[in-house]
Scaffold this active site. Structure first.
Site, PDB file in Angstrom:
ATOM      1  N   GLU A  44       0.768  -1.377  -0.119  1.00 29.22           N
ATOM      2  CA  GLU A  44      -0.244  -0.097  -0.034  1.00 29.22           C
ATOM      3  C   GLU A  44       0.781   1.273  -0.083  1.00 29.22           C
ATOM      4  O   GLU A  44       1.864   1.123   0.883  1.00 29.22           O
ATOM      5  CB  GLU A  44      -0.603   0.069   1.238  1.00 29.22           C
ATOM      6  CG  GLU A  44      -1.799   1.262   1.431  1.00 29.22           C
ATOM      7  CD  GLU A  44      -2.597   0.900   2.721  1.00 29.22           C
ATOM      8  OE1 GLU A  44      -3.568   1.692   2.766  1.00 29.22           O
ATOM      9  OE2 GLU A  44      -2.377   0.230   3.619  1.00 29.22           O
ATOM     10  N   LYS A 110      -9.447   2.382  -2.564  1.00 26.30           N
ATOM     11  CA  LYS A 110      -9.540   1.553  -1.260  1.00 26.30           C
ATOM     12  C   LYS A 110     -10.979   1.896  -0.386  1.00 26.30           C
ATOM     13  O   LYS A 110     -11.617   3.392  -0.472  1.00 26.30           O
ATOM     14  CB  LYS A 110      -8.641   1.838  -0.276  1.00 26.30           C
ATOM     15  CG  LYS A 110      -8.613   1.271   1.135  1.00 26.30           C
ATOM     16  CD  LYS A 110      -7.375   2.042   2.094  1.00 26.30           C
ATOM     17  CE  LYS A 110      -7.157   1.189   3.286  1.00 26.30           C
ATOM     18  NZ  LYS A 110      -5.892   1.449   4.064  1.00 26.30           N
ATOM     19  N   CYS A 146      -5.557  -3.219   2.541  1.00 25.28           N
ATOM     20  CA  CYS A 146      -5.231  -3.331   3.797  1.00 25.28           C
ATOM     21  C   CYS A 146      -6.406  -3.341   4.457  1.00 25.28           C
ATOM     22  O   CYS A 146      -7.334  -4.458   4.687  1.00 25.28           O
ATOM     23  CB  CYS A 146      -4.477  -2.167   4.015  1.00 25.28           C
ATOM     24  SG  CYS A 146      -3.554  -2.469   5.767  1.00 25.28           S
TER      25      CYS A 146
END
Length: 582
Positions: A44, A110, A146
């Site tokens: 990330e 995300k 994540c």
């Protein structure tokens, strides 16, 4: 048989070093190509580094990182890559660039933005609304970032049921704390099983200010079993050949999945498929050899985190040498040992600063420690300077008994000496205070708290002893003298002083601090846990009134679930007090 060779690039990125991070990404892309990987995944925010914090509020920063993404795209001829980046459109997004054969396919945004603990992504990013699935060699691959994966109903479920994804690639910058590895990998194994997918988890490694990223990238099969596992706290490329027929067989036996798929409707995000390449006959790739992996001893894991934190903070901020006040106590001994392991003995200088209260044992043990470590030890007595201070204050202090004022003067003289050496030679001062002391304010502002980086700031005193013993046990001859372990902890700022004159025994203090600071356990509950009522009252008062000190302390390495600083935010000006007596 459908197979896919995947590579996870566990790399150490530096926030803001767009050029350096990009060069490293391109280097690892070439390594993955040489090993015949079909897809390589990077952490990330690999290009900008993580966390960029308020650099993200500079429009040019996002724009510049996208320019460097173009260099990465050019490097991907003959391979597919997933690379963490900041995307800039109507807003900015925490993104994963999906790149195939020299062209950008899309940038995934995300969806689940963490806003707790050390994370504050809602401060910067807009959340995404689409879940891309790419089809590579006839294998459907979904991409997460994540926090997405920590949500059972998150993008992985949407991609698996709504997009027929058989592989989920998650790119991550997941910070380390003690005990997190087990918890994280239990979650990953569960997510792989629940979605009947192969889960490839690429995590960042390295230190960024107080945060440590432990790496430990891992690939789980559809049954939650480990296929490949990276070593912790170091850069490397992990490869595995994924068997997609095994995923299909597992799904044939899963009647629950069949029912869920029939009724599934994506609520928070839509699936978009990108076909990159259809089924290709298996190439004659060189076989991969399984590499054994053994978890680290829990104390070794913490020690490695501290060592990496020191190395990266010192080097990434342009320092070469460090200086440490050596007292003959366990805290400074462990700090010096960590620094030597991180930077090499030639880059660590110890300074012993005796006063009239310093014992012969402290001097002898400091000399023995420095010799065992192979570091230079400067001896700069402070007695004469201290006496000069006392003479200077004779008139102002007349009629007042000696107290902590005189004790703190000694600590501040020592802090002055260390900072003078830092100024003159460009050495970074590493402070030696532990979490137990920082919790209750058993430290002197502008004295032993003066410095640039607090190595063991988040390490409780009892853990200091455990780490020191563990590290000593790895040597034929102990580095830290045994007498240091046996002597009662003391600041030696007045005759016969010990820490326990002011504090409860550390075996009692540390569990109270753990409960009160890290778990927000209240006064009455602490008493009900069996702690003495007066001791609990004393510790809570000391913790509460020391917030102003902690705000002025240097940052230090986070190794517990809740560290002081960005992890625990309590106002200094604060009149709230728990009712402690009836």
């Amino acid at each position: 048989m459908r197979t896919l060779r995947i590579a996870l690039a566990q790399i150490n990125c530096t926030v803001g070093d767009l050029e350096g991070n990009t060069e490293k990404i391109c280097e690892y892309i070439e390594k993955a190509k040489a090993l015949e990987a079909d897809l390589v995944a990077f952490p990330e925010m690999a290009i900008p580094g993580y966390p960029p914090e308020d650099l993200l509020l500079k429009p040019q920063f996002a724009q510049d990182n996208l320019q460097f993404l173009q260099k990465v795209i050019k490097q991907t001829k003959g391979i597919t890559a997933v690379v963490g980046v900041v995307d800039r459109q109507d807003d900015i997004y925490n993104g994963a660039a999906l790149i195939h054969d020299g062209a950008l396919v899309t940038i995934y945004h995300k969806i689940h933005l963490p806003n707790y603990g050390v994370f504050d992504e809602y401060r910067y990013f807009q959340a995404g609304t689409e879940c891309p699935v790419i089809v590579l060699r006839d294998v459907a691959v979904g991409v997460n970032i994540c926090e997405d994966l920590w949500h059972p109903e998150g993008p992985a479920l949407t991609q698996s049921l709504g997009g027929d994804a058989e592989v989920i690639v998650s790119i991550n910058a997941s910070p380390y704390h003690r005990g997190k590895t087990t918890f994280r990998e239990q979650m990953l194994a569960t997510r792989a099983c629940d979605n009947s997918v192969i889960l490839a988890y690429a995590n960042m490694v390295g230190g960024q200010d107080e945060l440590i990223f432990d790496g430990q990238s891992v690939i789980f099969d559809q049954n939650g079993l480990v296929i490949a596992h990276a070593r912790p706290f170091e850069e490397e490329l992990v490869l595995a050949d994924l068997n997609l027929e095994a995923v299909f067989r597992t799904r044939l036996h899963d009647t629950r999945r069949r029912k869920k798929k029939l009724t599934f409707t994506a609520e928070s995000a839509s699936v978009k498929r990108f076909v990159l390449s259809h089924r290709i006959e298996p190439s004659k790739k060189r076989p991969l050899h399984p590499r054994p992996y053994s978890p680290l001893h829990p104390l070794t894991e913490v020690y490695r985190a501290l060592t990496l934190g020191v190395k990266d903070y010192v080097t990434k901020n342009g320092f070469s040498k460090t200086v440490i006040g050596i007292s003959g106590g366990i805290d400074s001994a462990l700090t010096a040992l960590i620094a030597v392991d991180a930077l090499g003995k030639e880059n660590v200088v110890g300074v012993f600063m005796p006063s009239q209260y310093t014992s012969n044992a402290s001097e002898e043990d400091s000399q023995l420690l420095a010799k065992a470590l192979g570091i230079k030890l400067l001896v700069i007595p402070i007695k004469e300077v201290f006496q000069t201070y006392l003479k200077m204050f004779v008139k102002e202090f007349k009629g007042r008994a000696a107290d902590t004022t005189e004790e703190n003067l000694q600590a501040r003289i020592r802090g002055n000496i260390l900072m003078a050496l830092s100024n003159k030679f460009g050495w970074l001062v590493l402070t030696t205070g532990n979490k137990s002391e920082m919790s209750v304010g058993y430290a002197t502002l502008y004295g032993d708290m003066a410095g640039g980086f607090a190595v063991i700031k988040d390490v409780p005193k009892t853990l200091v002893y455990e780490l020191s013993n563990h590290r000593n046990s790895q040597e034929k001859r102990p580095i830290i003298p045994q007498r240091i372990f046996k002597r009662p902890p003391t600041a030696e700022l007045k005759p016969g002083q010990t820490d326990q004159d002011t504090l409860p025994p550390y075996s009692i203090l540390d569990p109270i601090v753990l409960a009160y600071v890290e778990e927000d356990v209240g006064y009455e509950e602490l008493v009900s846990m069996g702690f003495d009522r007066r001791t609990v009252e004393k510790v809570i008062r000391m913790v509460d009134r020391s917030e102003y000190k902690r705000r002025q302390a240097p940052i230090g390495i986070k190794i517990t679930p809740r560290a002081f600083g960005r992890d625990r935010r309590v106002p200094i000006t604060n009149q709230y007090k728990e009712i402690q007596t009836k």
